[in-house]
Design a protein around this motif. Sequence first.
Motif, PDB file in Angstrom:
ATOM      1  N   GLY A   1       0.780  -1.225   0.000  1.00 27.40           N
ATOM      2  CA  GLY A   1       0.000   0.000   0.000  1.00 27.40           C
ATOM      3  C   GLY A   1       0.816   1.281   0.000  1.00 27.40           C
ATOM      4  N   PRO A   2       1.780   1.457   0.929  1.00 24.99           N
ATOM      5  CA  PRO A   2       2.569   2.694   0.932  1.00 24.99           C
ATOM      6  C   PRO A   2       3.337   2.919  -0.374  1.00 24.99           C
ATOM      7  N   MET A   3       3.869   1.837  -0.959  1.00 21.22           N
ATOM      8  CA  MET A   3       4.584   1.975  -2.226  1.00 21.22           C
ATOM      9  C   MET A   3       3.628   2.371  -3.352  1.00 21.22           C
ATOM     10  N   ASP A   4       2.451   1.760  -3.366  1.00 26.11           N
ATOM     11  CA  ASP A   4       1.454   2.105  -4.372  1.00 26.11           C
ATOM     12  C   ASP A   4       1.047   3.562  -4.242  1.00 26.11           C
ATOM     13  N   ASP A   5       0.812   4.027  -3.002  1.00 22.00           N
ATOM     14  CA  ASP A   5       0.428   5.426  -2.790  1.00 22.00           C
ATOM     15  C   ASP A   5       1.530   6.380  -3.248  1.00 22.00           C
ATOM     16  N   ALA A   6       2.779   6.020  -2.980  1.00 25.01           N
ATOM     17  CA  ALA A   6       3.893   6.869  -3.387  1.00 25.01           C
ATOM     18  C   ALA A   6       3.973   6.970  -4.910  1.00 25.01           C
ATOM     19  N   MET A   7       3.811   5.832  -5.589  1.00 28.50           N
ATOM     20  CA  MET A   7       3.843   5.860  -7.053  1.00 28.50           C
ATOM     21  C   MET A   7       2.659   6.615  -7.627  1.00 28.50           C
ATOM     22  N   GLN A   8       1.512   6.542  -6.960  1.00 29.46           N
ATOM     23  CA  GLN A   8       0.339   7.296  -7.408  1.00 29.46           C
ATOM     24  C   GLN A   8       0.623   8.792  -7.352  1.00 29.46           C
ATOM     25  N   ILE A   9       1.281   9.235  -6.302  1.00 30.51           N
ATOM     26  CA  ILE A   9       1.615  10.658  -6.164  1.00 30.51           C
ATOM     27  C   ILE A   9       2.548  11.093  -7.290  1.00 30.51           C
ATOM     28  N   ILE A  10       3.577  10.276  -7.541  1.00 31.56           N
ATOM     29  CA  ILE A  10       4.527  10.616  -8.606  1.00 31.56           C
ATOM     30  C   ILE A  10       3.831  10.577  -9.964  1.00 31.56           C
ATOM     31  N   ALA A  11       2.991   9.568 -10.190  1.00 38.64           N
ATOM     32  CA  ALA A  11       2.327   9.407 -11.484  1.00 38.64           C
ATOM     33  C   ALA A  11       1.426  10.588 -11.811  1.00 38.64           C
ATOM     34  N   ARG A  12       0.788  11.168 -10.789  1.00 41.98           N
ATOM     35  CA  ARG A  12      -0.116  12.290 -11.035  1.00 41.98           C
ATOM     36  C   ARG A  12       0.618  13.524 -11.556  1.00 41.98           C
ATOM     37  N   SER A  13       1.917  13.587 -11.323  1.00 42.08           N
ATOM     38  CA  SER A  13       2.693  14.737 -11.811  1.00 42.08           C
ATOM     39  C   SER A  13       3.180  14.547 -13.240  1.00 42.08           C
ATOM     40  N   ALA A  14       3.006  13.360 -13.798  1.00 44.67           N
ATOM     41  CA  ALA A  14       3.637  13.034 -15.073  1.00 44.67           C
ATOM     42  C   ALA A  14       3.155  13.918 -16.213  1.00 44.67           C
ATOM     43  N   LEU A  15       1.851  14.012 -16.415  1.00 45.08           N
ATOM     44  CA  LEU A  15       1.334  14.707 -17.595  1.00 45.08           C
ATOM     45  C   LEU A  15       1.623  16.207 -17.584  1.00 45.08           C
ATOM     46  N   PRO A  16       1.259  16.952 -16.517  1.00 40.84           N
ATOM     47  CA  PRO A  16       1.576  18.387 -16.555  1.00 40.84           C
ATOM     48  C   PRO A  16       3.069  18.676 -16.603  1.00 40.84           C
ATOM     49  N   ALA A  17       3.849  17.911 -15.858  1.00 38.93           N
ATOM     50  CA  ALA A  17       5.296  18.137 -15.863  1.00 38.93           C
ATOM     51  C   ALA A  17       5.893  17.843 -17.238  1.00 38.93           C
ATOM     52  N   ALA A  18       5.416  16.784 -17.892  1.00 40.29           N
ATOM     53  CA  ALA A  18       5.944  16.414 -19.200  1.00 40.29           C
ATOM     54  C   ALA A  18       5.604  17.465 -20.251  1.00 40.29           C
ATOM     55  N   LEU A  19       4.374  17.956 -20.245  1.00 43.99           N
ATOM     56  CA  LEU A  19       3.985  18.974 -21.211  1.00 43.99           C
ATOM     57  C   LEU A  19       4.820  20.234 -21.028  1.00 43.99           C
ATOM     58  N   PHE A  20       4.989  20.667 -19.800  1.00 43.32           N
ATOM     59  CA  PHE A  20       5.796  21.857 -19.531  1.00 43.32           C
ATOM     60  C   PHE A  20       7.243  21.629 -19.961  1.00 43.32           C
ATOM     61  N   ALA A  21       7.761  20.441 -19.682  1.00 44.96           N
ATOM     62  CA  ALA A  21       9.145  20.129 -20.034  1.00 44.96           C
ATOM     63  C   ALA A  21       9.350  20.070 -21.538  1.00 44.96           C
ATOM     64  N   VAL A  22       8.400  19.469 -22.272  1.00 40.72           N
ATOM     65  CA  VAL A  22       8.516  19.404 -23.722  1.00 40.72           C
ATOM     66  C   VAL A  22       8.606  20.810 -24.301  1.00 40.72           C
ATOM     67  N   GLY A  23       7.752  21.714 -23.822  1.00 42.55           N
ATOM     68  CA  GLY A  23       7.827  23.094 -24.284  1.00 42.55           C
ATOM     69  C   GLY A  23       9.181  23.709 -24.004  1.00 42.55           C
ATOM     70  N   GLY A  24       9.723  23.430 -22.823  1.00 41.56           N
ATOM     71  CA  GLY A  24      11.026  23.996 -22.477  1.00 41.56           C
ATOM     72  C   GLY A  24      12.162  23.490 -23.336  1.00 41.56           C
ATOM     73  N   VAL A  25      12.211  22.190 -23.582  1.00 45.70           N
ATOM     74  CA  VAL A  25      13.332  21.640 -24.342  1.00 45.70           C
ATOM     75  C   VAL A  25      13.245  21.983 -25.827  1.00 45.70           C
ATOM     76  N   LEU A  26      12.044  22.335 -26.313  1.00 45.89           N
ATOM     77  CA  LEU A  26      11.924  22.717 -27.719  1.00 45.89           C
ATOM     78  C   LEU A  26      12.687  23.998 -28.033  1.00 45.89           C
TER      79      LEU A  26
END
Length: 310
Positions: free
Chosen positions: A192-217
Amino acid sequence: MSALLNIILPVFLVLGAGYVATRTGLLKLSVAEGLMSYTQNAAFPCLLFLAVSTFDIGEQFHAPLLLSFYAGATACFFLGLFGARAIGRSPEDAVVIGFCCLFSNSMMLGVPITERAFGADALASNFAIISIHAPFCYTLGIIAMEMTRAGGQGLRVAALAQRILRQIFTNPLVIALMLGFIVNLSGLTVPGPMDDAMQIIARSALPAALFAVGGVLVQYKIEGDWRLIGMICVLALMVHPAITWGLGRAFALPEAAFRSAVLTACVAPGVNTYVFANLYDRAKRSAASALLISTGVCLFTSWFWLTMLP
């Protein structure tokens, strides 16, 4: 027009915010690159692991879905390759151009667009496509390049296999997918604690990735052969989704799978296209320019395909 404003535009506004922030110096390029590294090596692997470890493999992994997407991708690879040769580019350059037409930004654009359009529950087919995306594309691209470079002298099979395996199995996304399949098929349970930790990290994936793609372009400049750039945009943004659409209808794909396949096929080439060009030091200017321009054009072409969906 509502689809453009409510679904597509917010995705590209986040991407644009990353670009503007990095272009104006508000954030250093190294910060954008670090954020990109975080999403590719941590956030998206967690997202993929959680998705693959829990969904119904028998229901999501079916040949019509994968064939609809990858037949279109393969066709565009060879159309790009032969098109580049017809324009007069070298065989090695032509393989890179073909790879640019092959490798969709399935994760950082396809997933957020599908999620905003149809919700998080609609992503199962996206993840089924993504699960073999890097292995399929890198295998095809590397084999084509090594055959081209061998020039009829015969391939060194061991060296070729080593290069392919190194590119595929050092990819954190592939490792996460493999672990997800192991957990899924074995029936293991993530604590459970590991699953919750990965859920927290996973929720940041999409907004962080979109912002990062714009930056590296920011680091890519618009230069190179405009005929090649235009061809890549047409094949990646229009021809690939059109083939996927036709095959999806012919195979009578379920509505959710059909939507995911078309929206994944219609997005711009991913950053891995420039990585491939840089790996072989071929057609880097055209690959970088196509990456930049197609990402911008994708705002409108993805809207077109979204409005065409049932």
